[in-house]
Design a protein around this motif. Structure first.
Motif, PDB file in Angstrom:
ATOM      1  N   GLN A 198      16.796 -36.874 -30.656  1.00 58.92           N
ATOM      2  CA  GLN A 198      17.200 -35.685 -31.405  1.00 58.92           C
ATOM      3  C   GLN A 198      16.002 -34.792 -31.710  1.00 58.92           C
ATOM      4  O   GLN A 198      16.096 -33.557 -31.612  1.00 58.92           O
ATOM      5  CB  GLN A 198      17.888 -36.085 -32.716  1.00 58.92           C
ATOM      6  N   LEU A 199      14.871 -35.390 -32.080  1.00 55.33           N
ATOM      7  CA  LEU A 199      13.648 -34.602 -32.258  1.00 55.33           C
ATOM      8  C   LEU A 199      13.345 -33.796 -31.002  1.00 55.33           C
ATOM      9  O   LEU A 199      13.082 -32.580 -31.058  1.00 55.33           O
ATOM     10  CB  LEU A 199      12.463 -35.525 -32.554  1.00 55.33           C
ATOM     11  N   GLN A 200      13.384 -34.474 -29.881  1.00 55.50           N
ATOM     12  CA  GLN A 200      13.031 -33.843 -28.613  1.00 55.50           C
ATOM     13  C   GLN A 200      14.038 -32.768 -28.220  1.00 55.50           C
ATOM     14  O   GLN A 200      13.661 -31.712 -27.689  1.00 55.50           O
ATOM     15  CB  GLN A 200      12.909 -34.913 -27.526  1.00 55.50           C
ATOM     16  N   ALA A 201      15.326 -33.018 -28.490  1.00 53.68           N
ATOM     17  CA  ALA A 201      16.360 -32.048 -28.127  1.00 53.68           C
ATOM     18  C   ALA A 201      16.221 -30.765 -28.937  1.00 53.68           C
ATOM     19  O   ALA A 201      16.376 -29.655 -28.402  1.00 53.68           O
ATOM     20  CB  ALA A 201      17.746 -32.665 -28.341  1.00 53.68           C
ATOM     21  N   THR A 202      15.936 -30.887 -30.229  1.00 52.22           N
ATOM     22  CA  THR A 202      15.794 -29.697 -31.067  1.00 52.22           C
ATOM     23  C   THR A 202      14.576 -28.880 -30.655  1.00 52.22           C
ATOM     24  O   THR A 202      14.628 -27.648 -30.584  1.00 52.22           O
ATOM     25  CB  THR A 202      15.687 -30.099 -32.550  1.00 52.22           C
ATOM     26  N   CYS A 251      28.749 -28.879 -37.011  1.00 54.78           N
ATOM     27  CA  CYS A 251      28.530 -27.431 -37.115  1.00 54.78           C
ATOM     28  C   CYS A 251      27.326 -26.967 -36.298  1.00 54.78           C
ATOM     29  O   CYS A 251      26.962 -25.788 -36.349  1.00 54.78           O
ATOM     30  CB  CYS A 251      28.365 -27.032 -38.581  1.00 54.78           C
ATOM     31  N   GLY A 252      26.694 -27.895 -35.593  1.00 53.04           N
ATOM     32  CA  GLY A 252      25.573 -27.526 -34.742  1.00 53.04           C
ATOM     33  C   GLY A 252      24.214 -27.852 -35.302  1.00 53.04           C
ATOM     34  O   GLY A 252      23.190 -27.493 -34.702  1.00 53.04           O
ATOM     35  N   GLY A 253      24.162 -28.525 -36.454  1.00 54.72           N
ATOM     36  CA  GLY A 253      22.873 -28.854 -37.056  1.00 54.72           C
ATOM     37  C   GLY A 253      22.083 -27.600 -37.379  1.00 54.72           C
ATOM     38  O   GLY A 253      22.641 -26.601 -37.844  1.00 54.72           O
ATOM     39  N   THR A 254      20.794 -27.624 -37.108  1.00 56.24           N
ATOM     40  CA  THR A 254      19.951 -26.475 -37.448  1.00 56.24           C
ATOM     41  C   THR A 254      20.137 -25.301 -36.494  1.00 56.24           C
ATOM     42  O   THR A 254      19.544 -24.240 -36.694  1.00 56.24           O
ATOM     43  CB  THR A 254      18.464 -26.871 -37.466  1.00 56.24           C
ATOM     44  N   ALA A 255      20.974 -25.475 -35.459  1.00 57.31           N
ATOM     45  CA  ALA A 255      21.299 -24.343 -34.583  1.00 57.31           C
ATOM     46  C   ALA A 255      22.256 -23.377 -35.278  1.00 57.31           C
ATOM     47  O   ALA A 255      22.347 -22.208 -34.895  1.00 57.31           O
ATOM     48  CB  ALA A 255      21.902 -24.839 -33.277  1.00 57.31           C
ATOM     49  N   ASP A 256      22.943 -23.862 -36.300  1.00 62.84           N
ATOM     50  CA  ASP A 256      23.882 -23.024 -37.045  1.00 62.84           C
ATOM     51  C   ASP A 256      23.121 -22.130 -38.017  1.00 62.84           C
ATOM     52  O   ASP A 256      22.181 -22.581 -38.684  1.00 62.84           O
ATOM     53  CB  ASP A 256      24.863 -23.916 -37.813  1.00 62.84           C
ATOM     54  N   ILE A 257      23.510 -20.881 -38.121  1.00 67.64           N
ATOM     55  CA  ILE A 257      22.800 -19.933 -38.976  1.00 67.64           C
ATOM     56  C   ILE A 257      22.826 -20.345 -40.445  1.00 67.64           C
ATOM     57  O   ILE A 257      21.933 -19.997 -41.221  1.00 67.64           O
ATOM     58  CB  ILE A 257      23.387 -18.508 -38.791  1.00 67.64           C
ATOM     59  N   ALA A 258      23.833 -21.106 -40.819  1.00 64.81           N
ATOM     60  CA  ALA A 258      23.976 -21.518 -42.221  1.00 64.81           C
ATOM     61  C   ALA A 258      23.469 -22.931 -42.470  1.00 64.81           C
ATOM     62  O   ALA A 258      23.816 -23.543 -43.482  1.00 64.81           O
ATOM     63  CB  ALA A 258      25.441 -21.408 -42.647  1.00 64.81           C
TER      64      ALA A 258
END
Length: 300
Positions: A198-202, A251-258
């Motif tokens: 997950q670290l690497q994907a983000t 919701c997309g994790g940190t990819a989500d604007i919120a």
């Protein structure tokens, strides 16, 4: 002109200095990884530089004292791992480190899980280096299991002197969930199969290191049975943690604007229910350590 024996001695000395330097590097990387976990925010229910989360008995300064007390331990267990020490020897180093931690924190358990998890990983990484193996997540995990797997499996069900009062052991028994010992026996699957990918994907998606750590933490909280959570909130508390974590991921994790508002809402909910996923925090620090060392950069 140096005689062959002198050349051999000089080479041995050079190699020894390199190995000792690598063990000191691992120790710095381990402490830095724990510091990265401490400074992360938002971090539901956990102590950070912003607040104490769900804790009345510790704050960021408690963790800093604990970190300072562990700096020599990580170097020592790395050196032991490089020398091919037995699990019994590694365990003795861990027990002494825990005693120093408790002295530094006036009896507060800040890093018991991290002492075990990051300590074993430092030993495995140093063992790899001592055998001139390239450092990769796969090599580190394989070395851990080949060298100490049987002992770690035996350790899962063993109870030694002074261990009967462990909250983690009691919770694991009463709720039939795995804890740090089971993670170790399996080669820390939550580190290598959940947090690190997950670290690497983000990062690969172009988001920053803070976002990577937040995503990895929520991934861990969504998947593991955290004995720290069960200790404080039982099965109902564990369900709250997983519900919030899986919703954050959906919701997309940190990819989500919120994402920040969602993470802070989880933080408030965990504090309200007095939940603290400390096991996930330890595993996050371990993933940060593996990521940094395999990149050859403890400053990640």
């Amino acid at each position: 002109m140096l005689l062959p024996a002198a050349v051999h001695y000089t080479e041995r000395r050079r190699r020894l200095r390199q190995q000792q330097a690598f063990c000191r590097y691992l120790a710095r990387a381990a402490v830095r990884s724990l510091h990265q976990e401490l400074t992360l925010y938002p971090k539901p229910g956990l102590v950070s530089l912003v607040d104490n989360g769900s804790h009345d008995d510790m704050d960021a300064s408690t963790f800093m004292r604990s970190l300072f007390s562990l700096r020599h331990y990580f170097a020592a267990i790395a050196e032991a791992g490089m020398a091919g020490a037995s699990f019994t020897e590694l365990k003795c180093l861990g027990i002494k480190a825990e005693q120093r931690m408790l002295q530094a924190t006036d009896g507060v358990n800040t890093h018991r899980g991290a002492i075990f998890c990051l300590g074993m990983l430092c030993a495995a990484m140093a063992c790899c280096r001592g055998q001139d193996m390239p450092l990769s997540p796969q090599a580190i995990r394989a070395t851990l299991l080949i060298r100490w797997g049987d002992a770690l499996t035996a350790h899962t069900g063993a109870t030694g002197a002074g261990e009967t009062g462990s909250n983690g052991l009691r919770v694991a028994a009463s709720h039939a969930v795995g804890g740090a010992r089971e993670e170790g026996a399996l080669g820390f699957p939550s580190v290598f199969e959940i947090a690190l990918p997950q670290l690497q994907a983000t990062i690969a998606a172009g988001r920053d290191w803070q976002c990577a750590k937040v995503d990895a933490l929520f991934a861990l909280m969504a998947h593991i049975s955290d004995t720290n959570v069960y200790h404080r909130g039982g099965s109902a508390g564990a369900a709250i943690v997983q519900e919030h974590s899986r919703a954050f991921q959906a919701c997309g994790g940190t990819a989500d604007i919120a994402w920040l508002a969602r993470a802070e809402a989880s933080h408030r909910a965990f504090v309200r229910h007095r939940l603290s996923p400390g096991g996930a925090a330890d595993l996050l620090a371990a993933a940060c350590l593996i990521h940094a060392v395999c990149r050859g950069d403890a400053k990640a």
